[in-house]
Scaffold this motif. Structure first.
Motif, PDB file in Angstrom:
ATOM      1  N   ALA A  17      49.818  41.042  49.160  1.00 28.33           N
ATOM      2  CA  ALA A  17      48.226  40.498  50.647  1.00 28.33           C
ATOM      3  C   ALA A  17      47.828  39.771  49.857  1.00 28.33           C
ATOM      4  CB  ALA A  17      48.013  42.355  50.540  1.00 28.33           C
ATOM      5  N   VAL A  18      47.532  38.938  50.893  1.00 25.03           N
ATOM      6  CA  VAL A  18      46.996  38.050  50.695  1.00 25.03           C
ATOM      7  C   VAL A  18      45.429  37.798  51.877  1.00 25.03           C
ATOM      8  CG1 VAL A  18      45.892  35.613  50.796  1.00 25.03           C
ATOM      9  CG2 VAL A  18      48.398  36.520  50.144  1.00 25.03           C
ATOM     10  N   VAL A  19      44.402  38.161  50.807  1.00 26.39           N
ATOM     11  CA  VAL A  19      42.754  38.377  51.884  1.00 26.39           C
ATOM     12  C   VAL A  19      42.141  37.590  51.457  1.00 26.39           C
ATOM     13  CG1 VAL A  19      42.941  40.571  50.930  1.00 26.39           C
ATOM     14  CG2 VAL A  19      41.753  39.186  49.972  1.00 26.39           C
TER      15      VAL A  19
ATOM     16  N   GLY B 200      47.041  42.949  38.775  1.00 27.56           N
ATOM     17  CA  GLY B 200      48.048  42.644  40.214  1.00 27.56           C
ATOM     18  C   GLY B 200      47.393  42.121  40.671  1.00 27.56           C
ATOM     19  N   GLY B 201      46.378  41.357  40.772  1.00 28.24           N
ATOM     20  CA  GLY B 201      45.355  40.951  41.390  1.00 28.24           C
ATOM     21  C   GLY B 201      45.197  39.130  41.302  1.00 28.24           C
ATOM     22  N   ALA B 202      45.043  38.939  41.663  1.00 29.33           N
ATOM     23  CA  ALA B 202      44.334  36.862  41.151  1.00 29.33           C
ATOM     24  C   ALA B 202      43.513  36.200  42.275  1.00 29.33           C
ATOM     25  CB  ALA B 202      45.809  36.049  41.135  1.00 29.33           C
ATOM     26  N   PRO B 203      42.430  36.008  41.998  1.00 34.09           N
ATOM     27  CA  PRO B 203      41.466  34.960  43.057  1.00 34.09           C
ATOM     28  C   PRO B 203      42.182  33.921  42.912  1.00 34.09           C
ATOM     29  CG  PRO B 203      40.459  35.491  40.933  1.00 34.09           C
ATOM     30  CD  PRO B 203      41.987  36.100  40.851  1.00 34.09           C
ATOM     31  N   VAL B 204      42.360  33.130  44.127  1.00 40.63           N
ATOM     32  CA  VAL B 204      42.450  31.522  44.421  1.00 40.63           C
ATOM     33  C   VAL B 204      40.823  31.444  44.839  1.00 40.63           C
ATOM     34  CG1 VAL B 204      42.924  30.219  46.353  1.00 40.63           C
ATOM     35  CG2 VAL B 204      44.744  32.765  45.613  1.00 40.63           C
ATOM     36  N   GLN B 205      41.054  29.801  43.917  1.00 42.67           N
ATOM     37  CA  GLN B 205      39.858  29.602  43.480  1.00 42.67           C
ATOM     38  C   GLN B 205      39.524  27.514  44.202  1.00 42.67           C
ATOM     39  OE1 GLN B 205      39.345  30.241  39.765  1.00 42.67           O
ATOM     40  NE2 GLN B 205      38.223  32.023  39.910  1.00 42.67           N
ATOM     41  N   VAL B 206      38.268  27.295  44.588  1.00 41.83           N
ATOM     42  CA  VAL B 206      38.700  26.285  45.001  1.00 41.83           C
ATOM     43  C   VAL B 206      36.901  26.188  44.400  1.00 41.83           C
ATOM     44  CG1 VAL B 206      38.139  24.446  47.262  1.00 41.83           C
ATOM     45  CG2 VAL B 206      39.159  26.147  47.402  1.00 41.83           C
ATOM     46  N   LYS B 207      37.018  25.137  43.381  1.00 43.10           N
ATOM     47  CA  LYS B 207      35.787  24.445  42.526  1.00 43.10           C
ATOM     48  C   LYS B 207      34.783  25.873  41.976  1.00 43.10           C
ATOM     49  CE  LYS B 207      35.352  20.183  45.726  1.00 43.10           C
ATOM     50  NZ  LYS B 207      34.194  19.062  46.483  1.00 43.10           N
ATOM     51  N   GLY B 208      35.930  26.325  41.439  1.00 41.78           N
ATOM     52  CA  GLY B 208      35.223  27.843  40.634  1.00 41.78           C
ATOM     53  C   GLY B 208      35.293  28.861  41.605  1.00 41.78           C
ATOM     54  N   ALA B 209      34.837  28.754  42.577  1.00 39.95           N
ATOM     55  CA  ALA B 209      34.761  29.579  43.574  1.00 39.95           C
ATOM     56  C   ALA B 209      35.733  29.942  44.742  1.00 39.95           C
ATOM     57  CB  ALA B 209      33.879  28.869  44.953  1.00 39.95           C
ATOM     58  N   PRO B 210      35.548  31.754  44.734  1.00 43.44           N
ATOM     59  CA  PRO B 210      37.039  32.051  45.510  1.00 43.44           C
ATOM     60  C   PRO B 210      36.556  31.763  46.906  1.00 43.44           C
ATOM     61  CG  PRO B 210      34.796  34.089  44.907  1.00 43.44           C
ATOM     62  CD  PRO B 210      34.051  32.864  44.507  1.00 43.44           C
ATOM     63  N   VAL B 211      37.597  32.028  47.600  1.00 43.06           N
ATOM     64  CA  VAL B 211      38.679  31.582  48.524  1.00 43.06           C
ATOM     65  C   VAL B 211      39.446  32.538  49.392  1.00 43.06           C
ATOM     66  CG1 VAL B 211      37.419  29.326  48.563  1.00 43.06           C
ATOM     67  CG2 VAL B 211      40.014  30.096  48.216  1.00 43.06           C
TER      68      VAL B 211
ATOM     69  N   GLU C 242      49.353  49.129  50.531  1.00 43.20           N
ATOM     70  CA  GLU C 242      47.992  50.213  50.061  1.00 43.20           C
ATOM     71  C   GLU C 242      47.512  49.164  49.131  1.00 43.20           C
ATOM     72  OE1 GLU C 242      44.750  53.291  50.941  1.00 43.20           O
ATOM     73  OE2 GLU C 242      46.549  53.747  51.558  1.00 43.20           O
ATOM     74  N   SER C 243      48.082  49.615  47.548  1.00 42.56           N
ATOM     75  CA  SER C 243      47.773  48.608  46.488  1.00 42.56           C
ATOM     76  C   SER C 243      47.169  47.473  46.285  1.00 42.56           C
ATOM     77  CB  SER C 243      48.402  49.298  45.744  1.00 42.56           C
ATOM     78  OG  SER C 243      48.099  50.682  45.289  1.00 42.56           O
ATOM     79  N   ALA C 244      48.743  46.787  46.491  1.00 37.01           N
ATOM     80  CA  ALA C 244      48.493  45.320  47.039  1.00 37.01           C
ATOM     81  C   ALA C 244      47.287  44.924  47.837  1.00 37.01           C
ATOM     82  CB  ALA C 244      49.925  44.343  48.198  1.00 37.01           C
ATOM     83  N   GLU C 245      47.040  45.947  48.648  1.00 36.35           N
ATOM     84  CA  GLU C 245      45.480  44.789  49.800  1.00 36.35           C
ATOM     85  C   GLU C 245      44.629  44.924  49.245  1.00 36.35           C
ATOM     86  OE1 GLU C 245      45.941  44.978  54.550  1.00 36.35           O
ATOM     87  OE2 GLU C 245      46.178  47.526  53.141  1.00 36.35           O
TER      88      GLU C 245
ATOM     89  N   VAL D 224      49.239  42.046  44.376  1.00 41.90           N
ATOM     90  CA  VAL D 224      50.663  42.807  44.452  1.00 41.90           C
ATOM     91  C   VAL D 224      50.911  44.063  43.684  1.00 41.90           C
ATOM     92  CG1 VAL D 224      53.249  42.333  43.315  1.00 41.90           C
ATOM     93  CG2 VAL D 224      51.915  40.147  43.893  1.00 41.90           C
ATOM     94  N   ALA D 225      52.069  44.389  44.706  1.00 44.52           N
ATOM     95  CA  ALA D 225      52.116  46.134  44.142  1.00 44.52           C
ATOM     96  C   ALA D 225      53.004  46.542  43.659  1.00 44.52           C
ATOM     97  CB  ALA D 225      51.365  47.274  44.580  1.00 44.52           C
ATOM     98  N   GLY D 226      53.546  47.255  43.115  1.00 47.62           N
ATOM     99  CA  GLY D 226      55.132  48.188  42.745  1.00 47.62           C
ATOM    100  C   GLY D 226      55.872  47.466  41.250  1.00 47.62           C
TER     101      GLY D 226
END
Length: 170
Positions: free
Chosen positions: A69-71, A132-143, A92-95, A148-150
């Motif tokens: 999942a990507v949020v 299983g979760g990782a943030p996507v950052q731009v200049k250190g801020a989360p975007v 659901e776990s991935a979300e 991932v789960a399973g």
């Protein structure tokens, strides 16, 4: 626009067609430099799909059956991919992992370690403090967040989530 009043006319107790004419709403404009506005950065659907596909591909290369999942920055789901054979809980776990990673701007494996000092964190709705979760950052801020789960371990889930994030840097 229709306005109904007393269902019988234009004024209370009146007899008519039940409709009143409404004045058009006045246009409201604002300069984007206004201190009451804020601009945010969000992934495009194409970028979110690229990240999700990269995470799923990384898992499939290791014969793992996962969901991805990507949020966005607000925790809204942008893309989900359910890999062939992934378990019913994986979606659901991935979300939730993606949501947790973007909410705290940290990998969920790191956040899981914080539960010892703050066990009530796990009670926050929509979160899941498992690797299983990782943030996507731009200049250190989360975007965005990738979850991932399973896979049989959270370490593998997070490895695949990081592969999704890394695909955006290429």
């Amino acid at each position: 626009m229709e306005v109904h009043q007393n269902d019988v006319g234009g004024e209370p107790g009146g007899h008519g067609d039940g409709l009143l004419a409404a004045a058009p709403a006045a246009a409201v404009t604002s300069d984007t430099a206004n201190r009451n506005l804020q601009q945010t950065t969000h992934l495009t659907v194409a970028a979110a799909t690229e990240a999700a596909r990269a995470a799923l591909d990384a898992a499939e290369k290791e014969n793992q059956r996962v969901a991805v999942a990507v949020v966005d920055r607000n925790g809204n789901t942008v893309v989900t991919l359910r890999g062939d054979g992934s378990g019913p809980q994986a979606y659901e776990s991935a979300e939730k992992k993606a949501y947790t990673a973007v909410s705290w701007n940290a990998p969920t494996s790191v956040l899981a370690g914080r539960l010892a000092q703050a066990p009530n964190l796990k009670d926050i709705p929509g979160t899941l403090f498992l690797a299983g979760g990782a943030p996507v950052q731009v200049k250190g801020a989360p975007v965005a967040g990738v979850g991932v789960a399973g896979a049989p371990s959270g370490d593998l889930d997070e490895k695949f989530a990081r592969a999704g994030v890394a695909a955006l840097a290429r």
